[in-house]
Motif scaffolding. Sequence first.
Motif, PDB file in Angstrom:
ATOM      1  N   TRP A  30       0.563  -1.248  -0.056  1.00  0.00           N
ATOM      2  CA  TRP A  30      -0.011   0.020   0.221  1.00  0.00           C
ATOM      3  C   TRP A  30       0.854   1.355   0.023  1.00  0.00           C
ATOM      4  CZ3 TRP A  30      -2.226  -2.854   4.711  1.00  0.00           C
ATOM      5  CH2 TRP A  30      -3.231  -3.785   4.263  1.00  0.00           C
ATOM      6  N   PHE A  53       0.300   1.050   8.591  1.00  0.00           N
ATOM      7  CA  PHE A  53      -0.179   0.714   7.097  1.00  0.00           C
ATOM      8  C   PHE A  53      -0.369   1.556   6.090  1.00  0.00           C
ATOM      9  CE2 PHE A  53      -2.739  -2.184   9.788  1.00  0.00           C
ATOM     10  CZ  PHE A  53      -2.118  -3.199   9.780  1.00  0.00           C
ATOM     11  N   TRP A 147     -14.800  -8.021  -2.199  1.00  0.00           N
ATOM     12  CA  TRP A 147     -14.452  -6.815  -1.184  1.00  0.00           C
ATOM     13  C   TRP A 147     -15.198  -5.507  -1.800  1.00  0.00           C
ATOM     14  CZ3 TRP A 147     -13.826  -6.164   3.688  1.00  0.00           C
ATOM     15  CH2 TRP A 147     -13.678  -4.956   3.975  1.00  0.00           C
ATOM     16  N   TYR A 148     -15.010  -5.192  -3.081  1.00  0.00           N
ATOM     17  CA  TYR A 148     -15.255  -3.923  -3.430  1.00  0.00           C
ATOM     18  C   TYR A 148     -16.493  -3.592  -3.675  1.00  0.00           C
ATOM     19  CZ  TYR A 148     -10.140  -3.344  -2.874  1.00  0.00           C
ATOM     20  OH  TYR A 148      -9.042  -3.537  -2.466  1.00  0.00           O
ATOM     21  N   ASP A 177     -13.739 -12.512   0.043  1.00  0.00           N
ATOM     22  CA  ASP A 177     -12.935 -11.697   0.872  1.00  0.00           C
ATOM     23  C   ASP A 177     -13.275 -11.479   2.219  1.00  0.00           C
ATOM     24  OD1 ASP A 177     -11.065  -8.917   1.509  1.00  0.00           O
ATOM     25  OD2 ASP A 177     -10.789  -9.391  -0.664  1.00  0.00           O
ATOM     26  N   LYS A 283      -5.731 -15.276  -0.763  1.00  0.00           N
ATOM     27  CA  LYS A 283      -5.328 -13.909  -0.632  1.00  0.00           C
ATOM     28  C   LYS A 283      -5.013 -13.523   0.846  1.00  0.00           C
ATOM     29  CE  LYS A 283      -6.923  -8.974  -1.132  1.00  0.00           C
ATOM     30  NZ  LYS A 283      -8.251  -8.108  -1.544  1.00  0.00           N
ATOM     31  N   CYS A 326      -0.859  -9.612   0.219  1.00  0.00           N
ATOM     32  CA  CYS A 326      -1.454  -7.938   0.200  1.00  0.00           C
ATOM     33  C   CYS A 326      -0.866  -7.531   1.336  1.00  0.00           C
ATOM     34  CB  CYS A 326      -3.081  -8.236   0.122  1.00  0.00           C
ATOM     35  SG  CYS A 326      -3.876  -6.647  -0.216  1.00  0.00           S
ATOM     36  N   ARG A 341      -0.053  -7.596  -4.380  1.00  0.00           N
ATOM     37  CA  ARG A 341      -0.673  -6.340  -4.516  1.00  0.00           C
ATOM     38  C   ARG A 341       0.495  -5.135  -4.504  1.00  0.00           C
ATOM     39  NH1 ARG A 341      -5.796  -5.094  -2.650  1.00  0.00           N
ATOM     40  NH2 ARG A 341      -4.974  -3.069  -1.930  1.00  0.00           N
ATOM     41  N   ASP A 345      -5.764   0.167  -1.594  1.00  0.00           N
ATOM     42  CA  ASP A 345      -6.809  -0.166  -2.231  1.00  0.00           C
ATOM     43  C   ASP A 345      -7.480   0.890  -3.088  1.00  0.00           C
ATOM     44  OD1 ASP A 345      -6.508  -2.049  -0.075  1.00  0.00           O
ATOM     45  OD2 ASP A 345      -8.456  -1.926   0.691  1.00  0.00           O
TER      46      ASP A 345
HETATM   47  C1  9PG Z   1     -10.238  -6.690   3.817  1.00  0.00           C
HETATM   48  C2  9PG Z   1      -9.572  -5.685   2.767  1.00  0.00           C
HETATM   49  C3  9PG Z   1      -9.281  -6.087   1.298  1.00  0.00           C
HETATM   50  C4  9PG Z   1      -8.236  -4.892   0.669  1.00  0.00           C
HETATM   51  C5  9PG Z   1      -7.058  -5.124   1.212  1.00  0.00           C
HETATM   52  C6  9PG Z   1      -7.229  -4.780   2.712  1.00  0.00           C
HETATM   53  O1  9PG Z   1      -4.776   0.706   6.318  1.00  0.00           O
HETATM   54  N1  9PG Z   1      -5.561   0.171   6.669  1.00  0.00           N
HETATM   55  O2  9PG Z   1      -6.302   0.187   7.663  1.00  0.00           O
HETATM   56  C7  9PG Z   1      -6.037  -0.727   5.496  1.00  0.00           C
HETATM   57  C8  9PG Z   1      -7.516  -1.696   5.626  1.00  0.00           C
HETATM   58  C9  9PG Z   1      -7.998  -2.408   4.899  1.00  0.00           C
HETATM   59  C10 9PG Z   1      -6.926  -2.454   3.803  1.00  0.00           C
HETATM   60  C11 9PG Z   1      -6.072  -1.834   3.567  1.00  0.00           C
HETATM   61  C12 9PG Z   1      -5.645  -1.124   4.329  1.00  0.00           C
HETATM   62  O3  9PG Z   1      -7.647  -3.425   2.800  1.00  0.00           O
HETATM   63  O4  9PG Z   1      -6.159  -4.286   0.424  1.00  0.00           O
HETATM   64  O5  9PG Z   1      -8.239  -5.460  -0.731  1.00  0.00           O
HETATM   65  O6  9PG Z   1      -8.954  -7.409   1.400  1.00  0.00           O
HETATM   66  O7  9PG Z   1      -7.960  -5.504   3.307  1.00  0.00           O
HETATM   67  O8  9PG Z   1     -10.414  -6.067   4.928  1.00  0.00           O
END
Ligand code: 9PG
Length: 480
Positions: A30, A53, A147-148, A177, A283, A326, A341, A345
């Motif tokens: 990320w 994160f 998920w989305y 997911d 995943k 991921c 990944r 997101d």
């Molecule tokens: C499921 C999701 C999906 C998604 C992933 C991940 O920084 N954060 O708090 C944060 C929360 C969720 C997140 C990414 C970062 O998404 O990338 O595709 O699987 O988890 O909870």
Amino acid sequence: MVTVEIRSGAQVDVAVSDVTAFYRHGWHSWSETRWLDPATRPTVVTVPERRPFADDPVHATRPVHGGSAVGAVRTTGGGVILLGALGLGGRVELDGGALVGRFEAGSGDWLVARGTERETFDRYAMALAERLGHRPRNHAVTMWSSWYSFYAGISEDVIGTLVDDVAGLGFDTFQVDDGWQQAVGDWWPNDRFPSGLAGLGKRIADRGMRPGLWIAPLIARSDSETFAKHPDCFLRDEYGAHVFAGHNWGGPCHALDTTHPASEELLAAAIGPAVEAGFTCLKLDFLCAAALPGQRHDDVPREVAYRRGIEAIRRIAGDDVYLLACGAPIVASLGVFDGIRIGPDVAPWWEQRDTTRYLHDVTVPNARYAVATSLHRLWLGSIIDTDPDVAYFRRRHCLLDDDQRAALQDLARIAGFRATSDPPAWLDPAERAALADFVRHQPFVEQLGGHRYRIDGREVDFTAVATEPPAFYDWHPDGF
Ligand code: 9PG
């Protein structure tokens, strides 16, 4: 012409001059990754709790530009000088007149490459594959993910209907997911899935798709049964308190100490039942948590500890299961995972300007920086499947305009990882036809230079989204 040299040491310096841009490589999936103007201030994510994160929290407030494992500069002549670690725990900073590479612990090899951007990054990728291994690659991935569209609001009924609706479109993998599990850490189905994992996997396989499942095996919520039973398997700080590993799902999470002798048992409990139930794609999410700093059972560098954990996961899952990483440290994941990944997101909106501008955080769900980050990680594509996250075809429940949706779709084609979360029932006939073509048609992609590509003869130019820097508001003279 590209020139390559291997250097060794705990620290190496490569003198550079006439620098016009620095390539900052974020630590995990990320994390912000782009060419930036070295005259600007390094990004400091405003909210401390978000930092793990967003990127490596250890370096969150460094006053110089830097990145994880690899860094590069572009010089006035247009050439690129890349410095990249060939082991775990490397960091590269642009410090005055030099690229400085340091290993967090111990020493190791570094690659120095001079040439074009493409040549230098290709050479680095090849060298990484040699050192860290790579998995057999077969074909471009096509995946439908829950998920989305439904986020954690899934149930056996919701998934069952989706499986039936998605089945005719030609996806290889149907991935369930987050939302199926009892709790993050307690990796058994909740009561919305009365037929269990075996029933779920069979339902997907019966419709001709590979069953995929989301698991975050390296974290547990503080109120999970697993954490309550095995507190000693989780990472602690120097005061003995459990390390904070993110706040999601309404409560704090902790990270598995992957060097603890009992941790493999917990990994087996997380992964084994899914594999036995026929899930041949996993995943695995929030993986970077296991590489956070802390006191471990065995005193090994944090990325070495992480690597032990993911190697154990691979042993448990077996060689034939497709493992998609991921939220994962990029370089430390190579050779173990089939795909990774490469950006934050996506979301059904382009940019969340309050968060980017005032919190200096481009890693929250948003399409714009997901595209920008992924574009800067495509060089990994020669050694691992690169997942830029899902593309949208729907206009329903979606604020993206036509060009923004097209950018996500074309990025997926270029990355060779074509995924969506759009339920067919949300699509009009034209959107549905576009999605069916996206899934079934393997495009011919050429890179024309920089961020310009040709897809089946059609030119696609990502330069604007790839290069426009985020507009950060300066809160404080120090940039915090
Ligand atoms: C499921 C999701 C999906 C998604 C992933 C991940 O920084 N954060 O708090 C944060 C929360 C969720 C997140 C990414 C970062 O998404 O990338 O595709 O699987 O988890 O909870």
